[in-house]
Design a protein around this motif. Structure first.
Motif, PDB file in Angstrom:
ATOM      1  N   GLY A 129       0.996  -1.275   0.027  1.00 31.90           N
ATOM      2  CA  GLY A 129      -0.026   0.119   0.156  1.00 31.90           C
ATOM      3  C   GLY A 129       1.008   1.235  -0.019  1.00 31.90           C
ATOM      4  O   GLY A 129       0.578   2.574  -0.396  1.00 31.90           O
ATOM      5  N   ASN A 130       2.308   1.214   0.475  1.00 29.68           N
ATOM      6  CA  ASN A 130       2.917   2.285   0.405  1.00 29.68           C
ATOM      7  C   ASN A 130       3.330   2.785  -0.985  1.00 29.68           C
ATOM      8  O   ASN A 130       4.111   3.474  -1.208  1.00 29.68           O
ATOM      9  N   ILE A 131       3.301   1.894  -2.140  1.00 33.53           N
ATOM     10  CA  ILE A 131       3.516   1.992  -3.496  1.00 33.53           C
ATOM     11  C   ILE A 131       2.392   2.705  -4.006  1.00 33.53           C
ATOM     12  O   ILE A 131       1.204   2.355  -4.017  1.00 33.53           O
ATOM     13  N   GLN A 132       2.994   4.081  -4.540  1.00 35.43           N
ATOM     14  CA  GLN A 132       1.753   4.631  -5.045  1.00 35.43           C
ATOM     15  C   GLN A 132       1.005   4.221  -6.317  1.00 35.43           C
ATOM     16  O   GLN A 132      -0.120   4.605  -6.367  1.00 35.43           O
ATOM     17  N   GLN A 133       1.638   3.601  -7.247  1.00 34.36           N
ATOM     18  CA  GLN A 133       0.764   3.261  -8.119  1.00 34.36           C
ATOM     19  C   GLN A 133       0.503   1.744  -8.242  1.00 34.36           C
ATOM     20  O   GLN A 133       1.339   0.854  -7.919  1.00 34.36           O
ATOM     21  N   PRO A 134      -0.985   1.511  -8.143  1.00 32.77           N
ATOM     22  CA  PRO A 134      -1.293   0.137  -7.936  1.00 32.77           C
ATOM     23  C   PRO A 134      -0.758  -0.873  -8.979  1.00 32.77           C
ATOM     24  O   PRO A 134      -0.547  -1.930  -8.528  1.00 32.77           O
ATOM     25  N   GLU A 135      -0.507  -0.432 -10.282  1.00 28.05           N
ATOM     26  CA  GLU A 135      -0.188  -1.486 -11.122  1.00 28.05           C
ATOM     27  C   GLU A 135       1.188  -1.907 -10.923  1.00 28.05           C
ATOM     28  O   GLU A 135       1.641  -3.092 -11.177  1.00 28.05           O
ATOM     29  N   VAL A 136       2.190  -0.934 -10.410  1.00 31.76           N
ATOM     30  CA  VAL A 136       3.474  -1.203  -9.887  1.00 31.76           C
ATOM     31  C   VAL A 136       3.527  -2.227  -8.558  1.00 31.76           C
ATOM     32  O   VAL A 136       4.192  -3.009  -8.648  1.00 31.76           O
ATOM     33  N   ALA A 137       2.681  -2.074  -7.816  1.00 31.07           N
ATOM     34  CA  ALA A 137       2.393  -2.632  -6.577  1.00 31.07           C
ATOM     35  C   ALA A 137       1.941  -4.190  -6.958  1.00 31.07           C
ATOM     36  O   ALA A 137       2.473  -5.276  -6.517  1.00 31.07           O
ATOM     37  N   ARG A 138       1.081  -4.227  -8.016  1.00 29.88           N
ATOM     38  CA  ARG A 138       0.822  -5.661  -8.488  1.00 29.88           C
ATOM     39  C   ARG A 138       1.870  -6.415  -9.140  1.00 29.88           C
ATOM     40  O   ARG A 138       1.970  -7.529  -9.148  1.00 29.88           O
ATOM     41  N   HIS A 139       2.779  -5.599  -9.882  1.00 30.69           N
ATOM     42  CA  HIS A 139       3.905  -6.257 -10.722  1.00 30.69           C
ATOM     43  C   HIS A 139       4.678  -6.748  -9.681  1.00 30.69           C
ATOM     44  O   HIS A 139       5.285  -7.902  -9.645  1.00 30.69           O
ATOM     45  N   VAL A 140       5.243  -5.757  -8.644  1.00 30.60           N
ATOM     46  CA  VAL A 140       5.992  -6.381  -7.631  1.00 30.60           C
ATOM     47  C   VAL A 140       5.611  -7.666  -7.068  1.00 30.60           C
ATOM     48  O   VAL A 140       6.272  -8.374  -6.786  1.00 30.60           O
ATOM     49  N   SER A 141       4.295  -7.581  -6.430  1.00 31.97           N
ATOM     50  CA  SER A 141       3.579  -8.692  -5.710  1.00 31.97           C
ATOM     51  C   SER A 141       3.680 -10.131  -6.839  1.00 31.97           C
ATOM     52  O   SER A 141       4.165 -11.037  -6.240  1.00 31.97           O
ATOM     53  N   ARG A 142       3.292 -10.074  -7.967  1.00 31.48           N
ATOM     54  CA  ARG A 142       3.426 -11.195  -8.703  1.00 31.48           C
ATOM     55  C   ARG A 142       4.907 -11.603  -8.999  1.00 31.48           C
ATOM     56  O   ARG A 142       4.867 -13.002  -8.905  1.00 31.48           O
ATOM     57  N   SER A 143       5.664 -10.841  -9.149  1.00 32.12           N
ATOM     58  CA  SER A 143       7.100 -11.049  -9.439  1.00 32.12           C
ATOM     59  C   SER A 143       7.717 -11.904  -8.316  1.00 32.12           C
ATOM     60  O   SER A 143       8.290 -13.092  -8.500  1.00 32.12           O
ATOM     61  N   ILE A 144       7.493 -11.333  -6.894  1.00 37.73           N
ATOM     62  CA  ILE A 144       7.717 -12.280  -5.652  1.00 37.73           C
ATOM     63  C   ILE A 144       7.215 -13.427  -5.760  1.00 37.73           C
ATOM     64  O   ILE A 144       7.739 -14.657  -5.315  1.00 37.73           O
ATOM     65  N   HIS A 145       5.972 -13.632  -5.861  1.00 35.01           N
ATOM     66  CA  HIS A 145       5.184 -14.785  -6.039  1.00 35.01           C
ATOM     67  C   HIS A 145       5.883 -15.779  -6.868  1.00 35.01           C
ATOM     68  O   HIS A 145       5.984 -16.875  -6.575  1.00 35.01           O
ATOM     69  N   LEU A 146       5.869 -15.386  -8.203  1.00 37.22           N
ATOM     70  CA  LEU A 146       6.475 -16.273  -9.153  1.00 37.22           C
ATOM     71  C   LEU A 146       7.891 -16.895  -8.918  1.00 37.22           C
ATOM     72  O   LEU A 146       8.252 -17.980  -8.904  1.00 37.22           O
ATOM     73  N   ALA A 147       8.928 -15.869  -8.151  1.00 32.13           N
ATOM     74  CA  ALA A 147      10.220 -16.056  -7.939  1.00 32.13           C
ATOM     75  C   ALA A 147       9.886 -17.156  -6.735  1.00 32.13           C
ATOM     76  O   ALA A 147      10.787 -18.005  -6.612  1.00 32.13           O
ATOM     77  N   ALA A 148       9.195 -17.059  -5.817  1.00 35.98           N
ATOM     78  CA  ALA A 148       8.973 -17.929  -4.413  1.00 35.98           C
ATOM     79  C   ALA A 148       8.592 -19.089  -4.993  1.00 35.98           C
ATOM     80  O   ALA A 148       9.115 -20.167  -4.476  1.00 35.98           O
ATOM     81  N   LEU A 149       7.716 -19.313  -6.004  1.00 33.60           N
ATOM     82  CA  LEU A 149       7.313 -20.649  -6.243  1.00 33.60           C
ATOM     83  C   LEU A 149       8.420 -21.341  -7.194  1.00 33.60           C
ATOM     84  O   LEU A 149       8.740 -22.325  -6.866  1.00 33.60           O
ATOM     85  N   GLU A 150       9.253 -20.621  -8.024  1.00 33.64           N
ATOM     86  CA  GLU A 150      10.572 -20.858  -8.538  1.00 33.64           C
ATOM     87  C   GLU A 150      11.529 -21.569  -7.347  1.00 33.64           C
ATOM     88  O   GLU A 150      12.155 -22.613  -7.774  1.00 33.64           O
ATOM     89  N   LYS A 151      11.640 -20.769  -6.465  1.00 31.99           N
ATOM     90  CA  LYS A 151      12.506 -21.330  -5.325  1.00 31.99           C
ATOM     91  C   LYS A 151      12.034 -22.317  -4.314  1.00 31.99           C
ATOM     92  O   LYS A 151      12.594 -22.724  -3.353  1.00 31.99           O
ATOM     93  N   GLN A 152      10.772 -22.839  -4.690  1.00 30.21           N
ATOM     94  CA  GLN A 152      10.035 -23.859  -3.803  1.00 30.21           C
ATOM     95  C   GLN A 152       9.857 -23.331  -2.371  1.00 30.21           C
ATOM     96  O   GLN A 152       9.788 -24.194  -1.431  1.00 30.21           O
ATOM     97  N   ILE A 153       9.264 -22.070  -2.320  1.00 30.09           N
ATOM     98  CA  ILE A 153       8.904 -21.622  -0.972  1.00 30.09           C
ATOM     99  C   ILE A 153       7.411 -21.690  -0.826  1.00 30.09           C
ATOM    100  O   ILE A 153       6.504 -21.402  -1.661  1.00 30.09           O
TER     101      ILE A 153
END
Length: 168
Positions: A129-153
């Motif tokens: 919520g501290n990220i001003q642009q919602p689309e950038v916040a979604r991009h960051v969230s999805r990227s971390i999610h995908l990386a975590a899946l790749e890392k088996q977290i």
């Protein structure tokens, strides 16, 4: 996984933020100067504590004004990921957080928050919520999610399945 770097402020937003910080600094300095002059010249009895507090407000206002005009180092708000770590600073005046993938045991991803459960038992929260642009916040969230899946977290209580490469 490749490296990713996302600046969380566009040039326009960064300019507006700096302008806001500059204006707040000017107002703080002006109010502090008024209070200090009033304390030194217009009060019947001198109160040292009030004079010191007024001087501190002037100093804080000058520092904020200098930060707003780039005279002091203004840090970039960003999110960066590579195969070893995640690092981010969500606000230009915020602190930098570095989390190593090897230290993460689980993630809890919500719309406005990502919670990193570490092997030490510590929980680190990234407030999207501290990220001003919602689309950038979604991009960051999805990227971390995908990386975590790749890392088996584990993400949101679900352990990713081990996938085997297709037989040739």
């Amino acid at each position: 996984m490749e490296s990713m770097y996302v600046s969380l402020y566009s040039r326009k937003q960064l300019k507006q933020t700096k302008q806001f910080i500059f204006v707040v600094g000017v107002l703080l300095a002006a109010g502090g100067i008024y209070a200090l002059v009033r304390e030194l010249f217009f009060q019947d009895s001198f109160r040292l504590s009030w004079a010191i507090a007024s001087a501190l407000i002037v100093i804080a206002g000058l520092l904020w004004g200098l930060a707003g005009k780039n005279s002091l180092l203004f840090r970039d708000a960003y999110c960066s990921m590579n195969p070893e770590r995640i690092s981010y600073r969500l606000a230009v005046l915020g602190r930098e957080v570095v989390i190593f993938w090897a230290d993460i045991t689980a993630l809890q991803i919500e719309e406005q928050l990502i919670s990193f459960q570490l092997t030490s038992g510590k929980m680190i929260r990234m407030r999207l919520g501290n990220i001003q642009q919602p689309e950038v916040a979604r991009h960051v969230s999805r990227s971390i999610h995908l990386a975590a899946l790749e890392k088996q977290i584990m993400v949101n209580g679900v352990q990713p399945t081990q996938t085997k490469p297709a037989a040739q």
